[in-house]
Design an enzyme around this catalytic site. Structure first.
Site, PDB file in Angstrom:
ATOM      1  CE  LYS A  23     -13.202  -2.366  11.702  1.00 46.36           C
ATOM      2  NZ  LYS A  23     -11.799  -2.806  11.537  1.00 46.36           N
ATOM      3  NE  ARG A  93      -3.022  -5.690   8.576  1.00 49.00           N
ATOM      4  CZ  ARG A  93      -1.772  -6.083   8.437  1.00 49.00           C
ATOM      5  NH1 ARG A  93      -1.422  -6.755   7.373  1.00 49.00           N
ATOM      6  NH2 ARG A  93      -0.881  -5.802   9.345  1.00 49.00           N
ATOM      7  CB  CYS A 117      -4.570  -5.720   3.611  1.00 48.23           C
ATOM      8  SG  CYS A 117      -4.240  -4.104   4.295  1.00 48.23           S
ATOM      9  NE  ARG A 122      -3.157  -2.406   8.040  1.00 48.39           N
ATOM     10  CZ  ARG A 122      -4.419  -2.584   8.373  1.00 48.39           C
ATOM     11  NH1 ARG A 122      -5.277  -2.995   7.486  1.00 48.39           N
ATOM     12  NH2 ARG A 122      -4.821  -2.359   9.606  1.00 48.39           N
ATOM     13  N   PRO A 123       3.217  -4.232   7.863  1.00 49.53           N
ATOM     14  CG  PRO A 123       5.346  -3.294   8.077  1.00 49.53           C
ATOM     15  CD  PRO A 123       4.016  -3.088   7.422  1.00 49.53           C
ATOM     16  CG  ASP A 125       8.237  -3.883  11.793  1.00 50.55           C
ATOM     17  OD1 ASP A 125       7.122  -3.662  11.292  1.00 50.55           O
ATOM     18  OD2 ASP A 125       9.034  -2.967  12.073  1.00 50.55           O
ATOM     19  CD  GLN A 126       8.247  -1.118  15.338  1.00 53.39           C
ATOM     20  OE1 GLN A 126       8.615  -0.872  16.481  1.00 53.39           O
ATOM     21  NE2 GLN A 126       9.080  -1.179  14.322  1.00 53.39           N
ATOM     22  CB  ILE A 327      -1.735   6.139   8.639  1.00 52.52           C
ATOM     23  CG1 ILE A 327      -2.000   7.389   9.482  1.00 52.52           C
ATOM     24  CG2 ILE A 327      -1.668   4.893   9.521  1.00 52.52           C
ATOM     25  CD1 ILE A 327      -1.055   7.636  10.624  1.00 52.52           C
TER      26      ILE A 327
HETATM   27  N1  EPU Z   1       3.301  -0.551  11.051  1.00 54.70           N
HETATM   28  C1  EPU Z   1       4.563  -1.077  10.861  1.00 54.70           C
HETATM   29  N2  EPU Z   1       4.974  -2.088  11.701  1.00 54.70           N
HETATM   30  C2  EPU Z   1       4.186  -2.575  12.696  1.00 54.70           C
HETATM   31  C3  EPU Z   1       2.901  -2.039  12.876  1.00 54.70           C
HETATM   32  C4  EPU Z   1       2.480  -1.020  12.030  1.00 54.70           C
HETATM   33  O1  EPU Z   1       5.297  -0.650   9.977  1.00 54.70           O
HETATM   34  O2  EPU Z   1       4.622  -3.501  13.387  1.00 54.70           O
HETATM   35  C5  EPU Z   1       2.844   0.550  10.190  1.00 54.70           C
HETATM   36  C6  EPU Z   1       1.625   0.196   9.366  1.00 54.70           C
HETATM   37  O3  EPU Z   1       1.980  -0.480   8.186  1.00 54.70           O
HETATM   38  C7  EPU Z   1       1.008   1.529   9.131  1.00 54.70           C
HETATM   39  C8  EPU Z   1       1.295   2.282  10.441  1.00 54.70           C
HETATM   40  O4  EPU Z   1       2.391   1.601  11.023  1.00 54.70           O
HETATM   41  O5  EPU Z   1       1.652   2.185   8.089  1.00 54.70           O
HETATM   42  C9  EPU Z   1       0.156   2.321  11.458  1.00 54.70           C
HETATM   43  O6  EPU Z   1      -0.408   1.046  11.581  1.00 54.70           O
HETATM   44  P1  EPU Z   1      -1.135   0.514  12.884  1.00 54.70           P
HETATM   45  O7  EPU Z   1      -0.380  -0.631  13.402  1.00 54.70           O
HETATM   46  O8  EPU Z   1      -1.430   1.641  13.802  1.00 54.70           O
HETATM   47  O9  EPU Z   1      -2.497  -0.017  12.263  1.00 54.70           O
HETATM   48  P2  EPU Z   1      -3.285  -1.278  12.771  1.00 54.70           P
HETATM   49  O10 EPU Z   1      -3.104  -1.404  14.217  1.00 54.70           O
HETATM   50  O11 EPU Z   1      -2.966  -2.437  11.889  1.00 54.70           O
HETATM   51  C10 EPU Z   1      -5.508  -0.056  13.366  1.00 54.70           C
HETATM   52  C11 EPU Z   1      -6.942  -0.146  12.953  1.00 54.70           C
HETATM   53  C12 EPU Z   1      -7.083   0.363  11.535  1.00 54.70           C
HETATM   54  C13 EPU Z   1      -6.616   1.826  11.508  1.00 54.70           C
HETATM   55  C14 EPU Z   1      -5.165   1.898  12.007  1.00 54.70           C
HETATM   56  C15 EPU Z   1      -4.635   3.309  12.094  1.00 54.70           C
HETATM   57  C16 EPU Z   1      -7.723  -2.022  14.250  1.00 54.70           C
HETATM   58  C17 EPU Z   1      -8.210  -3.413  14.285  1.00 54.70           C
HETATM   59  N3  EPU Z   1      -7.365  -1.533  13.056  1.00 54.70           N
HETATM   60  O12 EPU Z   1      -4.769  -0.860  12.439  1.00 54.70           O
HETATM   61  O13 EPU Z   1      -8.456   0.313  11.202  1.00 54.70           O
HETATM   62  O14 EPU Z   1      -6.680   2.329  10.205  1.00 54.70           O
HETATM   63  O15 EPU Z   1      -5.076   1.307  13.313  1.00 54.70           O
HETATM   64  O16 EPU Z   1      -5.421   4.077  12.928  1.00 54.70           O
HETATM   65  O17 EPU Z   1      -7.686  -1.348  15.266  1.00 54.70           O
HETATM   66  C18 EPU Z   1     -10.318   0.221   9.768  1.00 54.70           C
HETATM   67  O18 EPU Z   1     -11.027   0.130  10.782  1.00 54.70           O
HETATM   68  O19 EPU Z   1     -10.785   0.426   8.616  1.00 54.70           O
HETATM   69  C19 EPU Z   1      -8.873   0.071   9.909  1.00 54.70           C
HETATM   70  C20 EPU Z   1      -8.067  -0.212   8.884  1.00 54.70           C
END
Ligand code: EPU
Length: 417
Positions: A23, A93, A117, A122-123, A125-126, A327
């Protein structure tokens, strides 16, 4: 009433089961189709609720998505709208993945802010900071991110934390930017590598995907491509835990064992008997499960997406385990439901202490997010008696035909409307 799963526990699973495509690699690959007017074909895209949500989103932006046997094809001949509406972003998201490609190809994007969520705030900002460095003008208006750029310009970006979709969004923006972009502190997940493979097939110039430093030389235009999406390592891990927790004997095929080495190492420590081939893992559950400590971290560390499932296994271990979630802030939603099945777990902030019990009891439980739902199904497979997991739409977001796959291994599991 939303669908439920009814599980009669206690059957050791046996047989062979195939893993579907990931996915979390399919969603960015679909978004990448926004970068070209030509079709992008994903030969093995899974049929999942999240894939259907991404389909609806791409259609609102002007794309056509055709489902074909076993996969799909996306074509965005012209971007007719730059609006990713709140109704779609709030249900998924990962919709935010259209932001980078829209600005890169179309010059503007209006994407609803995802907000919180079930697993935390889950911001993004990056994502925004990186796009700003690439020269996009970013504003937040009425709950929407508005991004604009005539042509993005390469930059050196160091993200403050490791973000998977953030890295993917920036990679997709940088492929059409002028000059060579460097992303430092990039996510190294296999899904990031898979996206780089697809983008490269589309004509992008990318080096270092899979390491913390990705270099992207921008090109003027991308072409279409045909791609096979990487196997779903979280589904693979979940099926392996299903074998272990039922004391079964299951061979899980069509996976990349290297993508789950941290999970396999932990399961080995817990006592699961594992045999690994080039594209398969055979897992046998031992009589006695040993306790273990688990700390989630970005790839190649132990994935947060396997935390709930392995905690469920540890709930039946002979002794005390400790799980630390680094995380996401709120990813212990399964704990209260597991307690209803007899688990003894106490949480304190990001730490869960699990005192193993000899067995779970079947009970009605409620799914709260995707991986928590998988954990409850696993508990139900191991439990004495009947477990009813409600709100399985969470499960349907990310597991393709899970009950059919488990049923094929002998599980007594039925979907009820
Ligand atoms: N974060 C920030 N700022 C940002 C981006 C992230 O503070 O701009 C924080 C998040 O809040 C979190 C951490 O950084 O605490 C890591 O978040 P990340 O951005 O890596 O997560 P994501 O990209 O939103 C993807 C997967 C998630 C998986 C995470 C971590 C997809 C579509 N989603 O989410 O998958 O848990 O990486 O590996 O790729 C799932 O499949 O059940 C799922 C939640």
């Amino acid at each position: 009433m939303p669908a439920r799963l009814e599980i009669e526990g206690g059957v050791p699973l046996r047989g062979t089961v195939k893993v579907s495509a990931a996915k979390n690699a399919t969603l960015p690959a679909m978004a990448a189709a926004l970068l070209t007017a030509a079709p992008v074909t994903l030969g093995n895209a899974p049929d999942l609720a999240d894939v259907r949500t991404m389909t609806r989103l791409l259609e609102t932006l002007g794309g056509t998505v055709s489902r074909r046997p076993g996969g799909l094809s996306v074509q965005v001949a012209g971007v007719t709208s730059d609006l990713a509406p709140y109704e779609l972003v709030s249900t998924m998201r990962a919709s935010v993945l259209v932001l980078g490609p829209l600005v890169a190809r179309h010059g503007t994007a209006r994407v609803a802010l995802p907000g919180g969520c079930a697993i935390g705030p889950r911001p993004i900002d990056q994502h925004l900071k990186g796009l700003g460095k690439l020269g996009a003008e970013i504003a937040i208006e009425n709950g929407y991110v508005i991004a604009r750029a005539s042509r993005l310009k390469a930059a050196r970006i160091t993200t403050d934390l490791v973000t998977v979709t953030g890295t993917e969004n920036l990679m997709m923006a940088a492929v059409l930017a002028e000059g060579t972009t460097v992303i430092e502190n990039a996510a190294r997940e296999p899904e990031v590598v898979d996206l780089a493979t697809l983008l490269t097939a589309m004509g992008a110039r990318i080096q270092g995907a899979g390491t913390a430093r990705i270099e992207i030389e921008g090109v003027a235009e991308l072409r279409g491509a045909v791609h096979r999406v990487v196997p779903d390592r979280v589904e693979a891990g979940t099926l392996i835990v299903a074998a272990a927790i039922t004391r079964g004997d299951v061979t899980v095929t069509d996976l990349v064992p290297d993508h789950i080495s941290s999970v396999l190492a932990k399961l080995d420590e817990i006592g699961v008997v594992l045999e690994t081939g080039p594209t398969w893992v055979r897992a046998r559950g031992p009589e006695r499960l040993r306790p273990a400590d688990v700390t989630t971290s970005p790839f190649p560390g132990f994935p947060t997406d396997m935390q709930a499932q392995v905690m469920t296994l540890l709930g039946l271990a002979d002794g005390q385990s400790r799980v630390t979630e680094t995380i996401f802030e709120n990813r212990f939603m399964h704990v209260a439901e597991l307690a209803r099945m007899g688990a003894r777990i106490e949480t304190d902030g990001a730490i869960a202490v699990i005192r193993g019990v000899p067995c779970y009891q079947g009970a009605p439980v409620m799914a709260s997010d995707l991986r928590a739902s998988a954990a409850l199904v696993l508990a139900g497979l191991a439990a004495h008696g009947t477990t009813i997991v409600s709100r399985v739409y969470h499960l349907d977001r990310g597991y393709e035909r899970l009950e059919a796959k488990l049923g094929g291994l002998g599980a007594r599991i039925e979907r009820r409307a």
